[in-house]
Design a protein around this motif. Structure first.
Motif, PDB file in Angstrom:
ATOM      1  N   PHE A  95      29.880  -1.669  12.450  1.00 24.05           N
ATOM      2  CA  PHE A  95      29.912  -0.369  13.112  1.00 24.05           C
ATOM      3  C   PHE A  95      28.850  -0.322  14.201  1.00 24.05           C
ATOM      4  O   PHE A  95      27.670  -0.506  13.932  1.00 24.05           O
ATOM      5  CB  PHE A  95      29.721   0.756  12.088  1.00 24.05           C
ATOM      6  N   LYS A  96      29.289  -0.088  15.414  1.00 22.59           N
ATOM      7  CA  LYS A  96      28.408  -0.107  16.576  1.00 22.59           C
ATOM      8  C   LYS A  96      27.455   1.095  16.561  1.00 22.59           C
ATOM      9  O   LYS A  96      27.887   2.231  16.399  1.00 22.59           O
ATOM     10  CB  LYS A  96      29.246  -0.120  17.856  1.00 22.59           C
ATOM     11  N   GLU A  97      26.187   0.816  16.751  1.00 20.75           N
ATOM     12  CA  GLU A  97      25.166   1.872  16.713  1.00 20.75           C
ATOM     13  C   GLU A  97      25.396   2.949  17.754  1.00 20.75           C
ATOM     14  O   GLU A  97      25.048   4.107  17.540  1.00 20.75           O
ATOM     15  CB  GLU A  97      23.772   1.259  16.893  1.00 20.75           C
ATOM     16  N   GLU A  98      26.020   2.579  18.881  1.00 19.74           N
ATOM     17  CA  GLU A  98      26.238   3.545  19.960  1.00 19.74           C
ATOM     18  C   GLU A  98      27.564   4.306  19.830  1.00 19.74           C
ATOM     19  O   GLU A  98      27.918   5.091  20.723  1.00 19.74           O
ATOM     20  CB  GLU A  98      26.174   2.838  21.323  1.00 19.74           C
ATOM     21  N   ALA A  99      28.277   4.132  18.733  1.00 17.46           N
ATOM     22  CA  ALA A  99      29.555   4.835  18.546  1.00 17.46           C
ATOM     23  C   ALA A  99      29.346   6.345  18.673  1.00 17.46           C
ATOM     24  O   ALA A  99      28.387   6.910  18.133  1.00 17.46           O
ATOM     25  CB  ALA A  99      30.165   4.487  17.199  1.00 17.46           C
ATOM     26  N   ASP A 100      30.238   6.981  19.389  1.00 13.59           N
ATOM     27  CA  ASP A 100      30.094   8.395  19.719  1.00 13.59           C
ATOM     28  C   ASP A 100      30.049   9.297  18.488  1.00 13.59           C
ATOM     29  O   ASP A 100      29.356  10.314  18.495  1.00 13.59           O
ATOM     30  CB  ASP A 100      31.233   8.820  20.650  1.00 13.59           C
ATOM     31  N   PHE A 101      30.754   8.940  17.419  1.00  8.97           N
ATOM     32  CA  PHE A 101      30.797   9.830  16.249  1.00  8.97           C
ATOM     33  C   PHE A 101      29.454   9.950  15.544  1.00  8.97           C
ATOM     34  O   PHE A 101      29.231  10.901  14.793  1.00  8.97           O
ATOM     35  CB  PHE A 101      31.894   9.422  15.250  1.00  8.97           C
ATOM     36  N   TYR A 102      28.519   9.027  15.784  1.00 11.57           N
ATOM     37  CA  TYR A 102      27.197   9.139  15.155  1.00 11.57           C
ATOM     38  C   TYR A 102      26.349  10.266  15.748  1.00 11.57           C
ATOM     39  O   TYR A 102      25.431  10.751  15.089  1.00 11.57           O
ATOM     40  CB  TYR A 102      26.429   7.819  15.263  1.00 11.57           C
ATOM     41  N   ARG A 103      26.647  10.686  16.971  1.00 13.55           N
ATOM     42  CA  ARG A 103      25.836  11.720  17.625  1.00 13.55           C
ATOM     43  C   ARG A 103      25.829  13.025  16.843  1.00 13.55           C
ATOM     44  O   ARG A 103      24.850  13.759  16.883  1.00 13.55           O
ATOM     45  CB  ARG A 103      26.322  11.977  19.054  1.00 13.55           C
ATOM     46  N   GLY A 104      26.892  13.326  16.126  1.00 13.69           N
ATOM     47  CA  GLY A 104      26.919  14.595  15.425  1.00 13.69           C
ATOM     48  C   GLY A 104      27.156  14.494  13.935  1.00 13.69           C
ATOM     49  O   GLY A 104      27.370  15.494  13.263  1.00 13.69           O
ATOM     50  N   HIS A 105      27.080  13.300  13.396  1.00 11.55           N
ATOM     51  CA  HIS A 105      27.396  13.100  11.963  1.00 11.55           C
ATOM     52  C   HIS A 105      26.347  12.212  11.319  1.00 11.55           C
ATOM     53  O   HIS A 105      26.526  11.008  11.225  1.00 11.55           O
ATOM     54  CB  HIS A 105      28.773  12.459  11.826  1.00 11.55           C
ATOM     55  N   PHE A 106      25.330  12.655  10.874  1.00  8.53           N
ATOM     56  CA  PHE A 106      24.766  13.974  10.786  1.00  8.53           C
ATOM     57  C   PHE A 106      23.568  14.047  11.710  1.00  8.53           C
ATOM     58  O   PHE A 106      22.946  13.043  12.001  1.00  8.53           O
ATOM     59  CB  PHE A 106      24.332  14.270   9.346  1.00  8.53           C
ATOM     60  N   LYS A 107      23.190  15.255  12.114  1.00  6.85           N
ATOM     61  CA  LYS A 107      22.077  15.447  13.018  1.00  6.85           C
ATOM     62  C   LYS A 107      20.824  14.807  12.430  1.00  6.85           C
ATOM     63  O   LYS A 107      20.456  15.069  11.293  1.00  6.85           O
ATOM     64  CB  LYS A 107      21.860  16.955  13.215  1.00  6.85           C
ATOM     65  N   ASP A 108      20.199  13.899  13.175  1.00  4.40           N
ATOM     66  CA  ASP A 108      18.965  13.208  12.810  1.00  4.40           C
ATOM     67  C   ASP A 108      19.104  12.266  11.610  1.00  4.40           C
ATOM     68  O   ASP A 108      18.101  11.759  11.111  1.00  4.40           O
ATOM     69  CB  ASP A 108      17.830  14.218  12.539  1.00  4.40           C
ATOM     70  N   ASN A 109      20.306  12.055  11.101  1.00  2.91           N
ATOM     71  CA  ASN A 109      20.521  11.143   9.968  1.00  2.91           C
ATOM     72  C   ASN A 109      21.957  10.617  10.029  1.00  2.91           C
ATOM     73  O   ASN A 109      22.772  10.932   9.167  1.00  2.91           O
ATOM     74  CB  ASN A 109      20.274  11.873   8.640  1.00  2.91           C
ATOM     75  N   PRO A 110      22.281   9.811  11.064  1.00  4.16           N
ATOM     76  CA  PRO A 110      23.675   9.415  11.271  1.00  4.16           C
ATOM     77  C   PRO A 110      24.211   8.501  10.165  1.00  4.16           C
ATOM     78  O   PRO A 110      23.544   7.570   9.724  1.00  4.16           O
ATOM     79  CB  PRO A 110      23.630   8.686  12.612  1.00  4.16           C
ATOM     80  N   VAL A 111      25.421   8.825   9.708  1.00  3.92           N
ATOM     81  CA  VAL A 111      26.180   7.969   8.785  1.00  3.92           C
ATOM     82  C   VAL A 111      27.623   7.919   9.290  1.00  3.92           C
ATOM     83  O   VAL A 111      28.089   8.814   9.995  1.00  3.92           O
ATOM     84  CB  VAL A 111      26.135   8.464   7.321  1.00  3.92           C
ATOM     85  N   THR A 112      28.326   6.881   8.909  1.00  5.70           N
ATOM     86  CA  THR A 112      29.714   6.713   9.323  1.00  5.70           C
ATOM     87  C   THR A 112      30.592   7.707   8.558  1.00  5.70           C
ATOM     88  O   THR A 112      30.543   7.746   7.330  1.00  5.70           O
ATOM     89  CB  THR A 112      30.191   5.268   9.044  1.00  5.70           C
ATOM     90  N   PRO A 113      31.395   8.501   9.260  1.00  8.91           N
ATOM     91  CA  PRO A 113      32.274   9.455   8.584  1.00  8.91           C
ATOM     92  C   PRO A 113      33.281   8.748   7.665  1.00  8.91           C
ATOM     93  O   PRO A 113      33.776   7.661   7.981  1.00  8.91           O
ATOM     94  CB  PRO A 113      33.001  10.156   9.740  1.00  8.91           C
TER      95      PRO A 113
END
Length: 144
Positions: free
Chosen positions: A36-54
Protein backbone atom coordinates in the motif's frame (compact mmCIF):
# COMPACT_ATOMS: atom_id res chain seq x y z
CA UNK A 1 -0.27 -17.82 -19.02
CA UNK A 2 2.51 -16.13 -17.06
CA UNK A 3 1.86 -13.99 -13.99
CA UNK A 4 2.64 -10.66 -15.66
CA UNK A 5 0.24 -11.28 -18.56
CA UNK A 6 -2.45 -12.30 -16.07
CA UNK A 7 -2.02 -9.02 -14.16
CA UNK A 8 -2.13 -7.09 -17.45
CA UNK A 9 -5.55 -8.61 -18.18
CA UNK A 10 -7.03 -7.09 -15.03
CA UNK A 11 -9.66 -4.42 -15.74
CA UNK A 12 -7.99 -2.00 -13.27
CA UNK A 13 -5.25 0.60 -13.46
CA UNK A 14 -3.52 2.98 -11.06
CA UNK A 15 -4.62 4.25 -8.63
CA UNK A 16 -7.14 1.40 -8.26
CA UNK A 17 -4.87 -1.56 -9.05
CA UNK A 18 -4.06 -3.48 -5.85
CA UNK A 19 -1.86 -6.28 -7.25
CA UNK A 20 1.95 -6.01 -7.40
CA UNK A 21 2.90 -9.62 -8.02
CA UNK A 22 1.46 -13.09 -8.16
CA UNK A 23 3.42 -15.86 -6.44
CA UNK A 24 1.43 -19.01 -7.19
CA UNK A 25 -1.61 -19.92 -9.24
CA UNK A 26 -3.34 -23.24 -9.87
CA UNK A 27 -6.81 -24.56 -10.59
CA UNK A 28 -7.45 -24.51 -6.82
CA UNK A 29 -6.06 -21.19 -5.66
CA UNK A 30 -3.77 -18.22 -5.98
CA UNK A 31 -1.47 -16.03 -3.89
CA UNK A 32 -0.04 -12.60 -4.50
CA UNK A 33 1.19 -9.42 -2.86
CA UNK A 34 0.55 -5.71 -2.75
CA UNK A 35 2.31 -2.85 -0.97
CA UNK A 36 0.00 0.00 0.00
CA UNK A 37 1.53 3.25 -1.20
CA UNK A 38 2.11 5.80 1.55
CA UNK A 39 0.93 8.62 -0.71
CA UNK A 40 -2.43 6.97 -1.52
CA UNK A 41 -5.16 9.59 -1.40
CA UNK A 42 -7.46 7.63 0.94
CA UNK A 43 -4.94 7.94 3.80
CA UNK A 44 -5.46 11.73 3.98
CA UNK A 45 -8.78 11.33 5.73
CA UNK A 46 -8.75 7.81 7.18
CA UNK A 47 -8.03 8.55 10.00
CA UNK A 48 -6.94 12.09 10.83
CA UNK A 49 -3.37 11.96 12.24
CA UNK A 50 -3.45 8.12 12.36
CA UNK A 51 -3.83 6.78 8.80
CA UNK A 52 -4.88 3.15 8.27
CA UNK A 53 -6.03 1.36 5.13
CA UNK A 54 -9.84 1.32 4.89
CA UNK A 55 -11.48 -2.10 5.13
CA UNK A 56 -13.17 -1.62 1.78
CA UNK A 57 -9.72 -1.19 0.18
CA UNK A 58 -8.43 -4.34 1.93
CA UNK A 59 -11.47 -6.18 0.59
CA UNK A 60 -10.80 -4.83 -2.91
CA UNK A 61 -7.19 -6.03 -2.74
CA UNK A 62 -8.38 -9.48 -1.63
CA UNK A 63 -10.95 -9.55 -4.45
CA UNK A 64 -8.51 -8.44 -7.16
CA UNK A 65 -5.89 -11.06 -6.25
CA UNK A 66 -8.06 -13.79 -4.78
CA UNK A 67 -11.04 -13.78 -7.12
CA UNK A 68 -10.45 -11.75 -10.30
CA UNK A 69 -6.89 -12.97 -11.00
CA UNK A 70 -7.91 -16.55 -10.22
CA UNK A 71 -11.03 -16.21 -12.38
CA UNK A 72 -8.99 -14.96 -15.33
CA UNK A 73 -6.63 -17.91 -14.88
CA UNK A 74 -9.54 -20.37 -14.75
CA UNK A 75 -10.94 -18.85 -17.96
CA UNK A 76 -7.57 -19.01 -19.71
CA UNK A 77 -9.07 -20.90 -22.65
CA UNK A 78 -11.74 -18.23 -23.17
CA UNK A 79 -11.34 -15.12 -25.28
CA UNK A 80 -10.94 -12.34 -22.69
CA UNK A 81 -10.60 -9.25 -24.86
CA UNK A 82 -13.75 -7.65 -23.50
CA UNK A 83 -15.04 -8.94 -20.18
CA UNK A 84 -16.82 -7.67 -17.13
CA UNK A 85 -16.33 -8.40 -13.44
CA UNK A 86 -18.94 -8.10 -10.70
CA UNK A 87 -18.66 -8.76 -6.98
CA UNK A 88 -21.67 -10.81 -5.96
CA UNK A 89 -21.06 -11.47 -2.26
CA UNK A 90 -18.48 -10.95 0.46
CA UNK A 91 -18.14 -11.60 4.15
CA UNK A 92 -14.88 -10.43 5.72
CA UNK A 93 -13.61 -10.39 9.31
CA UNK A 94 -10.85 -7.86 10.12
CA UNK A 95 -8.24 -8.43 12.84
CA UNK A 96 -5.30 -6.04 12.33
CA UNK A 97 -4.80 -2.63 10.71
CA UNK A 98 -2.72 -2.17 7.58
CA UNK A 99 -0.59 0.97 7.69
CA UNK A 100 0.68 3.12 4.82
CA UNK A 101 3.67 1.46 3.13
CA UNK A 102 2.80 -2.00 4.45
CA UNK A 103 3.10 -5.07 2.21
CA UNK A 104 0.40 -7.73 2.40
CA UNK A 105 0.07 -11.23 1.00
CA UNK A 106 -3.29 -12.55 -0.18
CA UNK A 107 -3.92 -16.30 -0.27
CA UNK A 108 -7.09 -17.58 -1.91
CA UNK A 109 -8.59 -21.07 -2.09
CA UNK A 110 -11.30 -21.88 -4.61
CA UNK A 111 -14.54 -23.12 -3.05
CA UNK A 112 -16.29 -23.54 -6.40
CA UNK A 113 -16.29 -22.25 -9.96
CA UNK A 114 -19.35 -22.86 -12.10
CA UNK A 115 -21.31 -20.85 -14.65
CA UNK A 116 -18.54 -18.22 -14.44
CA UNK A 117 -19.25 -17.63 -10.74
CA UNK A 118 -16.22 -18.05 -8.51
CA UNK A 119 -16.39 -18.34 -4.73
CA UNK A 120 -13.17 -18.30 -2.70
CA UNK A 121 -11.94 -18.41 0.88
CA UNK A 122 -9.47 -15.53 1.06
CA UNK A 123 -6.90 -14.63 3.73
CA UNK A 124 -4.66 -11.56 3.98
CA UNK A 125 -1.40 -11.61 5.97
CA UNK A 126 1.00 -8.79 6.86
CA UNK A 127 4.79 -8.90 6.44
CA UNK A 128 5.07 -10.64 9.83
CA UNK A 129 2.71 -13.36 8.50
CA UNK A 130 0.01 -12.31 10.97
CA UNK A 131 -3.61 -12.64 9.83
CA UNK A 132 -5.00 -9.22 8.89
CA UNK A 133 -8.40 -10.36 7.62
CA UNK A 134 -10.18 -13.36 6.16
CA UNK A 135 -13.47 -14.27 4.62
CA UNK A 136 -15.34 -15.48 1.57
CA UNK A 137 -15.70 -13.51 -1.65
CA UNK A 138 -17.81 -14.42 -4.67
CA UNK A 139 -17.75 -12.81 -8.07
CA UNK A 140 -18.90 -13.23 -11.63
CA UNK A 141 -16.86 -12.88 -14.79
CA UNK A 142 -18.76 -12.29 -17.98
CA UNK A 143 -16.51 -13.26 -20.85
CA UNK A 144 -17.42 -12.09 -24.35
Amino acid sequence: MNFESLINLLPYSEPFLFVDELKEVSENGISGTYTFKEEADFYRGHFKDNPVTPGVILTECMAQIGVVCLGIFLLKNEELKNFGVALSNESIDYFLPVLPGEKVTVVSEKVYFRFNKLKCKVHMFNAEEKLVCRGEISGMIKAE
